[in-house]
Design a protein around this motif. Sequence first.
Motif, mmCIF file in Angstrom:
data_model
loop_
_atom_site.group_PDB
_atom_site.id
_atom_site.type_symbol
_atom_site.label_atom_id
_atom_site.label_comp_id
_atom_site.label_asym_id
_atom_site.label_seq_id
_atom_site.Cartn_x
_atom_site.Cartn_y
_atom_site.Cartn_z
ATOM 1 N N VAL A 15 0.852 -1.198 0.000
ATOM 2 C CA VAL A 15 0.000 0.000 0.000
ATOM 3 C C VAL A 15 0.886 1.246 0.000
ATOM 4 O O VAL A 15 0.654 2.184 -0.772
ATOM 5 C CB VAL A 15 -0.976 0.006 1.198
ATOM 6 C CG1 VAL A 15 -1.683 1.342 1.322
ATOM 7 C CG2 VAL A 15 -1.985 -1.137 1.064
ATOM 8 N N ALA A 16 1.927 1.261 0.821
ATOM 9 C CA ALA A 16 2.848 2.405 0.872
ATOM 10 C C ALA A 16 3.553 2.591 -0.468
ATOM 11 O O ALA A 16 3.741 3.730 -0.921
ATOM 12 C CB ALA A 16 3.872 2.205 1.995
ATOM 13 N N GLU A 17 3.933 1.502 -1.105
ATOM 14 C CA GLU A 17 4.588 1.589 -2.425
ATOM 15 C C GLU A 17 3.646 2.185 -3.467
ATOM 16 O O GLU A 17 4.051 3.036 -4.271
ATOM 17 C CB GLU A 17 5.038 0.203 -2.887
ATOM 18 C CG GLU A 17 6.165 -0.395 -2.086
ATOM 19 C CD GLU A 17 6.394 -1.871 -2.434
ATOM 20 O OE1 GLU A 17 5.889 -2.343 -3.471
ATOM 21 O OE2 GLU A 17 7.090 -2.541 -1.649
ATOM 22 N N ILE A 18 2.403 1.751 -3.468
ATOM 23 C CA ILE A 18 1.413 2.259 -4.427
ATOM 24 C C ILE A 18 1.142 3.735 -4.176
ATOM 25 O O ILE A 18 1.091 4.540 -5.105
ATOM 26 C CB ILE A 18 0.123 1.412 -4.359
ATOM 27 C CG1 ILE A 18 0.401 0.000 -4.898
ATOM 28 C CG2 ILE A 18 -1.017 2.077 -5.123
ATOM 29 C CD1 ILE A 18 -0.692 -1.009 -4.598
ATOM 30 N N TYR A 19 0.992 4.105 -2.903
ATOM 31 C CA TYR A 19 0.789 5.506 -2.556
ATOM 32 C C TYR A 19 1.981 6.352 -3.020
ATOM 33 O O TYR A 19 1.796 7.435 -3.588
ATOM 34 C CB TYR A 19 0.623 5.669 -1.047
ATOM 35 C CG TYR A 19 -0.748 5.386 -0.488
ATOM 36 C CD1 TYR A 19 -1.773 4.798 -1.243
ATOM 37 C CD2 TYR A 19 -1.027 5.716 0.835
ATOM 38 C CE1 TYR A 19 -3.024 4.556 -0.688
ATOM 39 C CE2 TYR A 19 -2.279 5.490 1.396
ATOM 40 C CZ TYR A 19 -3.270 4.909 0.630
ATOM 41 O OH TYR A 19 -4.510 4.684 1.183
ATOM 42 N N ALA A 20 3.198 5.877 -2.754
ATOM 43 C CA ALA A 20 4.396 6.643 -3.122
ATOM 44 C C ALA A 20 4.483 6.835 -4.636
ATOM 45 O O ALA A 20 4.827 7.927 -5.111
ATOM 46 C CB ALA A 20 5.650 5.941 -2.597
ATOM 47 N N ALA A 21 4.138 5.802 -5.393
ATOM 48 C CA ALA A 21 4.176 5.909 -6.850
ATOM 49 C C ALA A 21 3.164 6.936 -7.349
ATOM 50 O O ALA A 21 3.466 7.740 -8.238
ATOM 51 C CB ALA A 21 3.916 4.546 -7.491
ATOM 52 N N GLN A 22 1.965 6.943 -6.758
ATOM 53 C CA GLN A 22 0.969 7.910 -7.194
ATOM 54 C C GLN A 22 1.347 9.324 -6.763
ATOM 55 O O GLN A 22 1.158 10.277 -7.517
ATOM 56 C CB GLN A 22 -0.429 7.550 -6.697
ATOM 57 C CG GLN A 22 -1.485 8.457 -7.342
ATOM 58 C CD GLN A 22 -2.874 7.948 -7.204
ATOM 59 O OE1 GLN A 22 -3.448 8.077 -6.127
ATOM 60 N NE2 GLN A 22 -3.407 7.380 -8.271
#
Length: 194
Positions: A15-22
């Motif tokens: 979830v943190a990775e997806i948030y950071a990418a967005q």
Amino acid sequence: MFLHTIGEEEATGRVAEIYAAQRQQLGFVMEAMKSFTTRPDLLPAYTDFSDKVRAGFSLGQRAWRLITLIAARQVPSSYCSHVYRKQLVADLGSPAAVLAVQRDFRSAGLPAREVEMLAYAEKVATDASKVTLADIDQLRAAGFTDQEIGDIALCAAFRCFVGRFFDAVGAGVEPAFLAEDESFRSAMTVGRAV
């Protein structure tokens, strides 16, 4: 948002990775993305599916955005309508052109092939049980392959799913997606008020 979702400061793992990418792409994390964290295990599945559908979409991004505009009007999803606004203006040349397509794509000056595509997408988004083989034959006669027809249906149906989900959990349109022009913003608000 009506429901508790995972905030950026509490996100971990995928979830943190997806948030950071967005955040890197847009400068913020969309409520649409956060909405899937009521079931954090589904956010990676959603993003993977969404990315694969869009990456393999056979008709190009203009078609994706046009289908989204027409499906969003049928849902009705103000969120989806506003999110694609800026790109649609670039695709069509002006806010007036976007509103002409939204009001009546059949008389908005689009190429005949796009009108056929949008008529099918509208039917899928309105009531897919009314689609018949005659509709498919008409698309084939207009030059669409079965893969392209499947992609139109997938894009329209996907928009119905996510648009309804975003409204059901209270995802609000981020200010970055709202037009400054009040009349344009009002016309793009096809469902819940923003």
